[in-house]
Design a protein around this motif. Sequence first.
Motif, PDB file in Angstrom:
ATOM      1  N   MET A   1      -7.220  -3.100  -2.888  1.00 29.11           N
ATOM      2  CA  MET A   1      -6.326  -1.947  -2.796  1.00 29.11           C
ATOM      3  C   MET A   1      -5.704  -1.629  -4.165  1.00 29.11           C
ATOM      4  O   MET A   1      -5.599  -0.466  -4.558  1.00 29.11           O
ATOM      5  CB  MET A   1      -5.227  -2.250  -1.766  1.00 29.11           C
ATOM      6  CG  MET A   1      -4.260  -1.144  -1.519  1.00 29.11           C
ATOM      7  SD  MET A   1      -2.929  -1.506  -0.322  1.00 29.11           S
ATOM      8  CE  MET A   1      -3.114  -3.190   0.154  1.00 29.11           C
TER       9      MET A   1
ATOM     10  N   THR B   1      -3.852  -0.062 -10.139  1.00 28.31           N
ATOM     11  CA  THR B   1      -2.635  -0.841 -10.300  1.00 28.31           C
ATOM     12  C   THR B   1      -2.963  -2.228 -10.840  1.00 28.31           C
ATOM     13  O   THR B   1      -3.810  -2.928 -10.288  1.00 28.31           O
ATOM     14  CB  THR B   1      -1.909  -0.978  -8.943  1.00 28.31           C
ATOM     15  OG1 THR B   1      -1.601   0.327  -8.456  1.00 28.31           O
ATOM     16  CG2 THR B   1      -0.630  -1.785  -9.075  1.00 28.31           C
TER      17      THR B   1
ATOM     18  N   ASN C   1       0.832  -1.206   0.000  1.00 32.15           N
ATOM     19  CA  ASN C   1       0.000   0.000   0.000  1.00 32.15           C
ATOM     20  C   ASN C   1       0.867   1.257   0.000  1.00 32.15           C
ATOM     21  O   ASN C   1       0.629   2.195  -0.783  1.00 32.15           O
ATOM     22  CB  ASN C   1      -0.946  -0.016   1.193  1.00 32.15           C
ATOM     23  CG  ASN C   1      -1.977   1.092   1.123  1.00 32.15           C
ATOM     24  OD1 ASN C   1      -2.310   1.580   0.054  1.00 32.15           O
ATOM     25  ND2 ASN C   1      -2.480   1.495   2.269  1.00 32.15           N
ATOM     26  N   GLN C   2       1.875   1.285   0.844  1.00 30.25           N
ATOM     27  CA  GLN C   2       2.760   2.452   0.919  1.00 30.25           C
ATOM     28  C   GLN C   2       3.465   2.680  -0.415  1.00 30.25           C
ATOM     29  O   GLN C   2       3.523   3.799  -0.923  1.00 30.25           O
ATOM     30  CB  GLN C   2       3.795   2.265   2.032  1.00 30.25           C
ATOM     31  CG  GLN C   2       4.790   3.402   2.098  1.00 30.25           C
ATOM     32  CD  GLN C   2       5.859   3.177   3.163  1.00 30.25           C
ATOM     33  OE1 GLN C   2       5.779   2.253   3.951  1.00 30.25           O
ATOM     34  NE2 GLN C   2       6.852   4.034   3.157  1.00 30.25           N
ATOM     35  N   ARG C   3       3.968   1.608  -0.997  1.00 31.68           N
ATOM     36  CA  ARG C   3       4.692   1.741  -2.260  1.00 31.68           C
ATOM     37  C   ARG C   3       3.763   2.187  -3.392  1.00 31.68           C
ATOM     38  O   ARG C   3       4.153   2.990  -4.239  1.00 31.68           O
ATOM     39  CB  ARG C   3       5.384   0.425  -2.597  1.00 31.68           C
ATOM     40  CG  ARG C   3       6.356   0.549  -3.708  1.00 31.68           C
ATOM     41  CD  ARG C   3       7.477   1.468  -3.288  1.00 31.68           C
ATOM     42  NE  ARG C   3       8.324   1.719  -4.423  1.00 31.68           N
ATOM     43  CZ  ARG C   3       9.301   2.582  -4.437  1.00 31.68           C
ATOM     44  NH1 ARG C   3       9.576   3.287  -3.369  1.00 31.68           N
ATOM     45  NH2 ARG C   3      10.029   2.755  -5.496  1.00 31.68           N
ATOM     46  N   MET C   4       2.538   1.678  -3.405  1.00 26.40           N
ATOM     47  CA  MET C   4       1.584   2.112  -4.440  1.00 26.40           C
ATOM     48  C   MET C   4       1.299   3.606  -4.305  1.00 26.40           C
ATOM     49  O   MET C   4       1.207   4.313  -5.299  1.00 26.40           O
ATOM     50  CB  MET C   4       0.286   1.296  -4.366  1.00 26.40           C
ATOM     51  CG  MET C   4       0.402  -0.054  -5.023  1.00 26.40           C
ATOM     52  SD  MET C   4      -1.179  -0.879  -5.287  1.00 26.40           S
ATOM     53  CE  MET C   4      -1.714  -1.184  -3.632  1.00 26.40           C
ATOM     54  N   ARG C   5       1.144   4.076  -3.068  1.00 22.81           N
ATOM     55  CA  ARG C   5       0.889   5.505  -2.850  1.00 22.81           C
ATOM     56  C   ARG C   5       2.091   6.341  -3.281  1.00 22.81           C
ATOM     57  O   ARG C   5       1.932   7.430  -3.832  1.00 22.81           O
ATOM     58  CB  ARG C   5       0.563   5.775  -1.386  1.00 22.81           C
ATOM     59  CG  ARG C   5      -0.842   5.404  -0.992  1.00 22.81           C
ATOM     60  CD  ARG C   5      -1.251   5.961   0.368  1.00 22.81           C
ATOM     61  NE  ARG C   5      -0.209   6.010   1.355  1.00 22.81           N
ATOM     62  CZ  ARG C   5       0.055   5.057   2.257  1.00 22.81           C
ATOM     63  NH1 ARG C   5      -0.672   3.986   2.309  1.00 22.81           N
ATOM     64  NH2 ARG C   5       1.041   5.206   3.124  1.00 22.81           N
ATOM     65  N   GLU C   6       3.302   5.857  -3.023  1.00 22.07           N
ATOM     66  CA  GLU C   6       4.505   6.604  -3.375  1.00 22.07           C
ATOM     67  C   GLU C   6       4.712   6.703  -4.881  1.00 22.07           C
ATOM     68  O   GLU C   6       5.379   7.615  -5.353  1.00 22.07           O
ATOM     69  CB  GLU C   6       5.738   5.963  -2.724  1.00 22.07           C
ATOM     70  CG  GLU C   6       5.782   6.159  -1.224  1.00 22.07           C
ATOM     71  CD  GLU C   6       6.921   5.397  -0.562  1.00 22.07           C
ATOM     72  OE1 GLU C   6       7.676   4.687  -1.259  1.00 22.07           O
ATOM     73  OE2 GLU C   6       7.047   5.506   0.672  1.00 22.07           O
ATOM     74  N   THR C   7       4.155   5.782  -5.640  1.00 19.65           N
ATOM     75  CA  THR C   7       4.296   5.814  -7.092  1.00 19.65           C
ATOM     76  C   THR C   7       2.998   6.269  -7.741  1.00 19.65           C
ATOM     77  O   THR C   7       2.720   5.932  -8.884  1.00 19.65           O
ATOM     78  CB  THR C   7       4.715   4.427  -7.645  1.00 19.65           C
ATOM     79  OG1 THR C   7       3.766   3.451  -7.228  1.00 19.65           O
ATOM     80  CG2 THR C   7       6.092   4.057  -7.201  1.00 19.65           C
ATOM     81  N   ASN C   8       2.218   7.037  -7.035  1.00 16.86           N
ATOM     82  CA  ASN C   8       0.923   7.514  -7.524  1.00 16.86           C
ATOM     83  C   ASN C   8       1.099   8.291  -8.822  1.00 16.86           C
ATOM     84  O   ASN C   8       2.024   9.071  -8.978  1.00 16.86           O
ATOM     85  CB  ASN C   8       0.275   8.407  -6.449  1.00 16.86           C
ATOM     86  CG  ASN C   8      -1.192   8.623  -6.709  1.00 16.86           C
ATOM     87  OD1 ASN C   8      -1.790   7.957  -7.535  1.00 16.86           O
ATOM     88  ND2 ASN C   8      -1.772   9.560  -6.000  1.00 16.86           N
TER      89      ASN C   8
ATOM     90  N   ASN D   1      -6.209   1.806  -6.508  1.00 17.77           N
ATOM     91  CA  ASN D   1      -5.041   2.581  -6.923  1.00 17.77           C
ATOM     92  C   ASN D   1      -4.778   2.506  -8.421  1.00 17.77           C
ATOM     93  O   ASN D   1      -3.768   3.029  -8.897  1.00 17.77           O
ATOM     94  CB  ASN D   1      -3.799   2.093  -6.164  1.00 17.77           C
ATOM     95  CG  ASN D   1      -3.751   2.614  -4.758  1.00 17.77           C
ATOM     96  OD1 ASN D   1      -3.465   3.784  -4.547  1.00 17.77           O
ATOM     97  ND2 ASN D   1      -4.046   1.767  -3.792  1.00 17.77           N
TER      98      ASN D   1
END
Length: 184
Positions: A149, A155, A109-116, A153
Amino acid sequence: MKYIERLKDELDELPDDSIILIETTPEKAFELGLALVKYFSDKNDAGIIVSANRPYSNLISVLTKNGVDIGKMFFLDCISKSQNADFQADNVVFMDNVSALTDISLSINQRMRETNGSKKFVFFDSIPTMLIHNKPHVFARFVHGILTMMRLNGTGGVLVSLNGDNNKEIRAEIAQLCDKVIKI
């Protein structure tokens, strides 16, 4: 990368945010997984690799030899830490073990948000390995949460499993959450 040629037409027809379950034999699983990572890394801006089968150091070596741009990959290594491997890198998080589903979920989740904003994918190298280390109903909730999730996102993703996997209920649960199931 012979398997990707068989899959390319099917994969090219799918939207970028599709989630695919690939079912294969144990003998083909690694080579097929490598071909899929190469295909999706070429097609996307970023990738998250959840590795339950190979340690980060080995995976990096193999991917590099096969022309994968590891600079745009982020790895969740679920096995090195439990084997007391000591390695430092910026593009990896070493999970305590394959059973650390909450930590794996939070890291994805954190990584997906960081590569938004960029095209990205998540690759799970082995559903059966993760099932060995987790209770089936807990693992089913984990997969459901991760795939939800990913959809929220935008993804895409690939989950690799084995043909004839013993836990048919979990397979059915995962398959219904995916956009396509491909057997190879």
